[in-house]
Design a protein around this motif. Structure first.
Motif, PDB file in Angstrom:
ATOM      1  N   UNK B 368      -6.360  28.929  38.944  1.00 44.94           N
ATOM      2  CA  UNK B 368      -5.763  29.083  37.614  1.00 44.94           C
ATOM      3  C   UNK B 368      -4.356  29.658  37.753  1.00 44.94           C
ATOM      4  N   UNK B 369      -4.217  30.669  38.607  1.00 36.37           N
ATOM      5  CA  UNK B 369      -2.896  31.277  38.807  1.00 36.37           C
ATOM      6  C   UNK B 369      -1.934  30.306  39.486  1.00 36.37           C
ATOM      7  N   UNK B 371      -1.909  27.100  39.374  1.00 30.92           N
ATOM      8  CA  UNK B 371      -1.472  26.026  38.473  1.00 30.92           C
ATOM      9  C   UNK B 371      -0.213  26.418  37.734  1.00 30.92           C
ATOM     10  N   UNK B 372      -0.043  27.716  37.481  1.00 36.06           N
ATOM     11  CA  UNK B 372       1.164  28.148  36.771  1.00 36.06           C
ATOM     12  C   UNK B 372       2.376  28.078  37.670  1.00 36.06           C
ATOM     13  N   UNK B 393      -0.715  36.105  40.110  1.00 35.58           N
ATOM     14  CA  UNK B 393      -0.153  36.104  38.759  1.00 35.58           C
ATOM     15  C   UNK B 393       1.250  36.677  38.754  1.00 35.58           C
TER      16      UNK B 393
END
Lengths: 106, 405
Positions: B368-369, B371-372, B393
Motif C-alpha cells: 500500500x505504501x 503504491x504511493x 510512508x
C-alpha cells in the motif's frame, strides 16, 4: 433501540491522530480510528471478505483494506472504491479521562 | 453504450458510466450464463468452500435498478464498425455510439490434454466442477507453476490431498517473480508437502480409468486429477474480424481506445501502450481490470483521462499473501526489505531513485505504501527501502526545505 456499551482498554492517549487500532469488545472485533482528533468505531471486518481492517492502511481520511485494496472514508464509513460498500459502524464515545467506549449493539 | 464482456472490466465500466451520470441506454453482453462475478476466489476460498460472499460484482437486482440491459448467456458474433452495431448470438443486434470490448481471455488448452481426469479453470462452472473433483481425488497434480497451479495445489493440500506441481521452468511463478523469490514460494509449497517438480517438461499423458499418468522428462507422475494452468489466450476474434489492430490482445492506447474511433477495450483482452513503458502491457489481474474498465468508461464519456493507475495483484496461497504493485523488468536487481527466510519481505525494483515496482510476501502494508511511491516522483534510496525501521510512508512525504531529523 437497544444499546450495548462497553469500555475498551484503549485510551485516547494511546490512539494518536491518524492512527488506528483493533480491539476486542465483548468478543466483537472492533476497529478504532482517530481522524483529526475524532474517534470512530467500526467492525474490524472488511465488508468484502471479512479481512481485518487494522492490517490495512489509514492515510488521512482514507482507510485501505490490505486484502484487496478496498478504500473507505474513515469518517463516514462509506466506500470510496468501490463506492457502494460501507463499513459497519458502532457507536463510540470518549470519556473525560480518555477512555474509549463502544456500543456494539444487541 | 454497449459493453461486450461480463467480467470485472465490463461490470466496472457500466457502473462507472452511471456513476458519471450517463443516462442513456447501456447494454451489457455476457457470454456466461451468470451475473458478472469475481474470478480470483475461484482458485482460492471457493475451492475450500470458504467463500464469505457469493462473489457477484453487483447484486443481480443492481442492473435493473440502474437501467442496464443485461444479456446473459449471449455472445457477440459480429461487429460492424461502420454501421456501429454488434450482432448477438440470440439473433438480435445492438447499435452503439461507443463500444467497449472486454471479452477477456480463455485458458490455453494443450492439444491432447483432455479427458475426464483433466480440468481447466476459468469460469464458475469450471470451479464448481473442480471443487467437487478435488474432494473426490486422492492425488491432485497441477500442470503449470503459475498462479492457478500454485493456488489450486495449496487448496488441495488444505483439503488433505496429495499434491504435485509440474513446472517446466526452473522456478515457480516465473512470469511474475524472479527465480530467487519463486524459489521461496516453492519452499513454502514443499514445506506443506507438495511435490514441487520444477525444470521438468511434460511430454504426454496416459489416461487410465479414474487416473491419469503424466509423462515427464524426469519420470512419471500418477494422479487422480490433473488441473492444467498453462496460460491464456486473449479473445481477439471479434476485434480481428472487424479490422481492429490486434497483437497479443486488442491494441489500445492509454485512453483504452482501439484503432477504430468509438471502440474501446479493457481488461484481460486489452494490450495497452502506456507512456513510460518500453513495451505494450497486457495485464491479467482483477484489480487492473476494474480500474481499466472504469477508465475506459470515462473515456467513452469524453472525459479524456489516460489510464495511469499503478498495477496491483495479489495471490493467496495457504495463509500467505503475495502481492505486487507496478510493472518493470524483473531481470534487473532489487532492493530487499525484510527477510526471505522469515517469509516476510518486500523486494523493490528501482529506476534511478524511483520505485518502479514491488513484490511482497506477507507485507501488504508495504505494498500500500509502495503504491504511493510508484510513478509519483518521490526520490528514494536503497538504504531507506531496505531499512525496516524507516516507515515507507515517510518516503512519500513532501520534501522539506530544511533537513529532516
Amino acid at each position: 433501540m437497544t444499546t450495548n456499551w462497553h469500555e475498551t482498554v484503549v485510551n485516547l492517549d494511546d490512539l494518536w491522530e491518524g492512527d488506528m487500532t483493533a480491539v476486542k469488545v465483548d468478543g466483537e472485533a472492533v476497529l478504532l480510528v482517530n481522524v483529526d482528533g475524532d474517534v470512530h468505531a467500526y467492525s474490524n471486518r472488511c465488508p468484502h471478505q471479512a479481512s481485518p481492517l487494522d492490517e490495512g492502511d489509514l492515510d488521512g481520511q482514507t482507510l485501505t483494506c490490505a486484502k484487496h485494496l478496498w478504500e473507505f472514508n474513515a469518517v463516514t464509513g462509506c466506500g470510496v472504491n468501490p463506492d457502494d460498500a460501507r463499513l459497519k459502524r458502532f457507536g463510540c464515545r470518549v470519556g473525560d479521562d480518555g477512555t474509549i467506549s463502544v456500543d456494539i449493539g444487541p | 453504450m454497449v459493453v461486450v464482456g461480463g467480467g470485472a472490466a465490463g461490470a466496472a465500466a457500466v457502473a462507472e458510466l452511471r456513476h458519471h451520470g450517463f443516462g442513456g441506454a447501456i447494454t451489457l453482453v455476457c457470454g456466461e450464463d451468470a451475473v458478472p462475478y469475481e474470478r480470483p476466489p475461484l482458485s482460492k476460498e471457493f475451492l475450500l468452500d470458504a467463500a464469505t460472499t457469493d462473489g457477484a460484482l453487483h447484486p443481480p437486482e443492481w442492473y435493473e435498478q440502474h437501467d442496464i440491459d443485461l444479456r446473459l448467456g449471449t455472445l457477440a458474433t459480429g461487429l460492424d464498425p461502420r454501421a456501429g452495431s454488434v450482432a448477438l448470438s440470440d439473433g438480435t443486434s445492438v447499435r452503439y455510439d461507443r463500444l467497449l470490448i472486454a471479452v477477456g481471455v480463455r485458458p490455453r488448452v494443450i492439444p491432447g490434454m483432455d479427458g475426464d481426469q483433466i480440468l481447466y479453470l476459468r469460469t464458475i462452472g469450471d470451479a464448481v466442477r473442480l471443487r467437487d473433483r478435488i474432494r473426490a481425488a486422492g492425488h491432485v497434480a497441477v500442470l503449470g507453476g503459475g498462479f492457478i497451479g500454485c493456488e489450486v495445489a495449496a487448496a488441495a493440500i488444505r483439503l488433505g490431498k496429495q499434491a504435485t506441481i509440474l513446472e517446466g521452468l526452473p522456478s515457480l511463478l516465473r512470469r511474475a517473480l524472479p527465480p530467487v523469490l519463486g524459489d521461496v514460494v516453492a519452499g513454502i509449497h514443499a514445506a506443506e508437502g507438495v511435490d514441487v517438480r520444477t525444470g521438468q517438461n511434460v511430454t504426454g499423458i496416459r489416461a487410465g480409468t479414474g487416473s491419469v499418468t503424466v509423462l515427464t522428462t524426469a519420470g512419471e507422475v500418477e494422479c487422480d486429477l490433473l488441473v492444467v494452468g498453462v496460460g491464456t489466450v486473449p479473445n481477439t476474434g471479434l476485434a480481428e474480424q472487424a479490422g481492429l489492430a490486434v497483437g497479443n490482445g486488442i491494441e489500445v492506447d492509454e485512453y483504452c481506445a482501439t484503432s477504430i474511433p468509438g471502440i474501446y477495450a479493457a481488461g484481460d483482452v486489452a494490450v495497452q501502450h502506456l507512456p513510460g513503458h518500453p513495451g505494450p502491457v497486457r495485464v491479467e489481474h482483477h484489480d487492473s481490470a476494474l480500474r481499466q474498465g472504469r477508465a475506459a468508461a470515462r473515456n467513452m464519456l469524453g472525459l479524456g483521462e489516460p489510464f495511469a493507475d499503478v498495477h496491483w495483484f495479489w495471490s493467496n496461497q495457504y495463509e500467505h499473501s503475495i502481492q505486487s504493485a507496478g510493472i518493470c523488468d524483473l531481470a534487473t536487481g532489487y532492493v530487499l526489505r525484510g527477510s526471505l527466510t522469515e517469509l516476510s519481505f518486500s523486494a523493490f525494483w528501482l529506476d534511478g531513485n524511483q520505485v518502479r515496482s514491488v513484490i511482497s510476501l506477507n507485507r501488504p502494508r508495504d505494498v500500500i505504501d509502495a503504491r504511493r511511491l510508484i510513478g509519483a516522483g518521490h526520490p528514494v534510496t536503497a538504504a531507506h527501502l531496505s531499512d525496516d525501521t524507516i516507515p515507507l510512508k515517510r518516503l512519500a512525504r513532501p520534501q522539506r526545505a530544511a533537513a529532516d531529523t
